[in-house]
Design an enzyme around this catalytic site. Structure first.
Site, short mmCIF file in Angstrom:
data_model
loop_
_atom_site.label_atom_id
_atom_site.label_comp_id
_atom_site.label_asym_id
_atom_site.label_seq_id
_atom_site.Cartn_x
_atom_site.Cartn_y
_atom_site.Cartn_z
N TYR A 104 24.36 74.62 30.96
CA TYR A 104 24.11 74.99 29.56
C TYR A 104 25.44 75.07 28.81
O TYR A 104 25.56 74.59 27.68
CB TYR A 104 23.39 76.34 29.55
CG TYR A 104 22.93 76.80 28.21
CD1 TYR A 104 21.89 76.16 27.56
CD2 TYR A 104 23.51 77.90 27.60
CE1 TYR A 104 21.45 76.60 26.32
CE2 TYR A 104 23.08 78.35 26.37
CZ TYR A 104 22.05 77.70 25.73
OH TYR A 104 21.62 78.14 24.51
N LYS A 160 26.68 73.03 25.46
CA LYS A 160 27.02 73.72 24.21
C LYS A 160 28.47 73.41 23.78
O LYS A 160 28.75 73.32 22.59
CB LYS A 160 26.80 75.23 24.36
CG LYS A 160 25.32 75.60 24.43
CD LYS A 160 24.62 75.25 23.12
CE LYS A 160 23.15 75.56 23.10
NZ LYS A 160 22.50 75.14 21.87
N SER A 195 26.66 79.36 22.41
CA SER A 195 26.39 80.53 23.25
C SER A 195 27.72 81.06 23.78
O SER A 195 28.67 80.30 23.97
CB SER A 195 25.52 80.09 24.42
OG SER A 195 25.67 80.97 25.50
N HIS A 215 15.75 85.98 30.07
CA HIS A 215 17.00 86.72 30.14
C HIS A 215 16.69 88.16 30.51
O HIS A 215 15.52 88.56 30.62
CB HIS A 215 17.72 86.66 28.79
CG HIS A 215 18.37 85.34 28.54
ND1 HIS A 215 17.80 84.37 27.75
CD2 HIS A 215 19.52 84.81 29.01
CE1 HIS A 215 18.59 83.31 27.73
NE2 HIS A 215 19.64 83.55 28.48
N LEU A 274 24.23 76.08 16.76
CA LEU A 274 24.30 77.35 17.48
C LEU A 274 24.62 77.12 18.95
O LEU A 274 23.92 76.37 19.64
CB LEU A 274 22.96 78.09 17.38
CG LEU A 274 22.80 78.87 16.09
CD1 LEU A 274 22.08 78.05 15.05
CD2 LEU A 274 22.06 80.16 16.36
N GLY A 309 10.97 79.05 18.34
CA GLY A 309 11.69 79.84 19.34
C GLY A 309 12.14 81.17 18.76
O GLY A 309 11.94 81.47 17.58
N LEU A 327 21.25 87.38 23.13
CA LEU A 327 20.32 87.77 22.07
C LEU A 327 19.03 88.34 22.65
O LEU A 327 18.68 88.03 23.79
CB LEU A 327 19.96 86.54 21.23
CG LEU A 327 21.14 85.83 20.58
CD1 LEU A 327 20.72 84.47 20.04
CD2 LEU A 327 21.74 86.69 19.47
N TRP A 374 17.94 92.97 39.11
CA TRP A 374 18.69 91.94 39.87
C TRP A 374 20.17 92.28 39.91
O TRP A 374 20.74 92.76 38.91
CB TRP A 374 18.53 90.57 39.22
CG TRP A 374 17.15 90.00 39.30
CD1 TRP A 374 16.05 90.55 39.90
CD2 TRP A 374 16.72 88.75 38.73
NE1 TRP A 374 14.97 89.73 39.74
CE2 TRP A 374 15.35 88.63 39.03
CE3 TRP A 374 17.35 87.74 38.01
CZ2 TRP A 374 14.60 87.51 38.63
CZ3 TRP A 374 16.61 86.63 37.61
CH2 TRP A 374 15.25 86.52 37.93
N GLY A 418 13.71 73.91 15.96
CA GLY A 418 13.36 74.93 16.94
C GLY A 418 12.76 76.17 16.28
O GLY A 418 13.01 77.29 16.70
P1 GDP Z 1 23.42 85.73 31.84
O1 GDP Z 1 23.93 86.61 30.75
O2 GDP Z 1 23.64 84.28 31.60
O3 GDP Z 1 23.95 86.16 33.18
O4 GDP Z 1 21.82 85.83 31.85
P2 GDP Z 1 20.71 86.95 32.13
O5 GDP Z 1 20.35 87.63 30.86
O6 GDP Z 1 19.60 86.24 32.84
O7 GDP Z 1 21.33 88.01 33.14
C1 GDP Z 1 22.26 88.99 32.75
C2 GDP Z 1 22.51 89.96 33.91
O8 GDP Z 1 21.34 90.78 34.09
C3 GDP Z 1 22.80 89.30 35.26
O9 GDP Z 1 23.80 90.06 35.91
C4 GDP Z 1 21.46 89.45 35.99
O10 GDP Z 1 21.59 89.46 37.40
C5 GDP Z 1 21.03 90.83 35.47
N1 GDP Z 1 19.60 91.12 35.66
C6 GDP Z 1 19.09 92.28 36.18
N2 GDP Z 1 17.76 92.21 36.29
C7 GDP Z 1 17.38 91.02 35.77
C8 GDP Z 1 16.11 90.38 35.60
O11 GDP Z 1 15.05 90.91 35.96
N3 GDP Z 1 16.12 89.15 35.02
C9 GDP Z 1 17.28 88.54 34.62
N4 GDP Z 1 17.21 87.33 34.02
N5 GDP Z 1 18.50 89.10 34.79
C10 GDP Z 1 18.55 90.32 35.36
#
Ligand code: GDP
Length: 322
Positions: free
Chosen positions: A142, A146, A113, A185, A111, A20, A172, A208, A17
């Site tokens: 996922y 893992k 998570s 993410h 690795l 990535g 990360l 979000w 990988g």
């Molecule tokens: P998680 O750690 O597996 O939940 O993955 P994420 O990194 O996708 O999301 C982390 C948190 O950030 C969650 O509560 C999401 O709802 C919030 N979040 C806020 N805005 C965003 C966005 O624009 N994209 C993503 N992916 N998450 C968001």
């Protein structure tokens, strides 16, 4: 079992990988070491295909393997592509771990998570929290894959005496992250949204969920350094959490990203999007006991990632789906 400390000098090292975010950071970290780096592009070896992986490992004969290959994504991707997240990751893990054993690999670093832990685990989460309660539904696919990877390393250790270890990184971020808003993410998503809102002169930025969940974030260069350190000094069956030991709310993260990017509008929270796990903070006592701690502060790491994004934005813009 390989000797501890395990020396990199003169070794053939396969970084699975390598294109990535994590794999490329491990490549950067190893570039100054006296070892030979081996890589296999997707066009050369599909890691989901057992025969291709076995052939490649039998021919290339690495001494050390870093397993940074995975199908990864943020909360939306995990929730909407459950089959990809479960199948791809199980296939990649079983193929590489089994083939590495057959090819006589001395040491392998798997690795995982922090999402392997139960949704309601006590915080900060120690390694002992694994399988003590139900998983967070949005990333269970996922997580199950893992957890299977950890168990595979443990099983091969027990049955065959191989030195396969596992590390569990926290959330990360860094260069070569995925900035596609439907798959990414939270860090790359908010960085890109803030950047585009600044360029368009928007007055708001949509975040979000409620902004209340708490997350811990580590720059991928710190993770790469931790992986190389653990490959050298650690040789146990128990896996090791890799984090910075501090978290913040998504609202605080969004504010920090806006500051780094220079976006001065307001945050708007979209309650129709899931929050996911309430909190995910790793207990890093085992890691600090093994002589390693993170060095890159969040603000500094976000600023460096934003500089990388600005340099790469024209290329990334061609690959986004909105
Ligand atoms: P998680 O750690 O597996 O939940 O993955 P994420 O990194 O996708 O999301 C982390 C948190 O950030 C969650 O509560 C999401 O709802 C919030 N979040 C806020 N805005 C965003 C966005 O624009 N994209 C993503 N992916 N998450 C968001």
């Amino acid at each position: 079992m390989a000797a501890t400390p395990y020396r990199l000098s003169g070794k053939r090292v396969f970084v699975a990988g390598h294109r990535g975010m994590v794999g490329s950071a491990i490549m950067r970290r190893l570039s100054g070491e006296d070892c030979e780096l081996l890589t296999a592009g997707r066009e050369e070896v599909d890691l989901r295909r057992q025969e291709q992986v076995e052939d490649w490992l039998a021919t290339s004969r690495p001494n050390l393997v870093f397993m940074a290959a995975a199908t990864v994504g943020g909360i939306f991707a995990n929730d909407t592509r459950p089959a990809d997240f479960l199948y791809d990751n199980l296939a990649i893990e079983t193929n590489i771990i089994h083939a590495a054993h057959k090819a006589g690999v001395e040491k392998l670093v798997f690795l995982g998570s922090s999402c392997i832990y139960p949704r309601d685990a006590d915080q900060p989460m120690t390694e002992a929290a694994l399988l003590t309660g139900p998983l967070e539904p949005t990333n269970q696919w996922y997580a199950v894959a893992k957890i299977a990877g950890i168990k595979l390393c443990q099983a091969y250790r027990r049955q065959y005496g191989v030195d396969f270890i596992s590390v569990m990184p926290t959330n990360l971020y860094g260069p070569h992250d995925n900035f596609d808003l439907n798959a990414s993410h939270v860090v790359p998503a908010l960085m890109r949204k803030a950047h585009e809102a600044k360029l368009k002169g928007d007055s708001t930025l949509v975040v979000w969920g409620s902004g209340l969940p708490r997350r811990e974030f580590m720059h991928v260069d710190d993770l790469a350094d931790a992986c190389v350190h653990l490959a050298a000094v650690y040789s146990g069956e128990e896996y090791v959490n890799v984090g910075v030991g501090r978290d913040l709310s998504i609202r605080e993260l969004a504010e920090l990203i806006c500051e780094v990017v220079g976006f001065r509008g307001m945050l708007v929270f979209d309650a129709s999007r899931p929050d996911g796990t309430r909190r995910k903070l790793l207990d890093v006592s085992r890691l600090t006991g093994l002589g390693w701690r993170a060095r890159i502060g969040l603000e500094e790491g976000l600023a460096a990632t934003y500089r990388w994004y600005l340099e790469s934005a024209p290329r990334l813009a061609g690959t986004v789906s909105e």
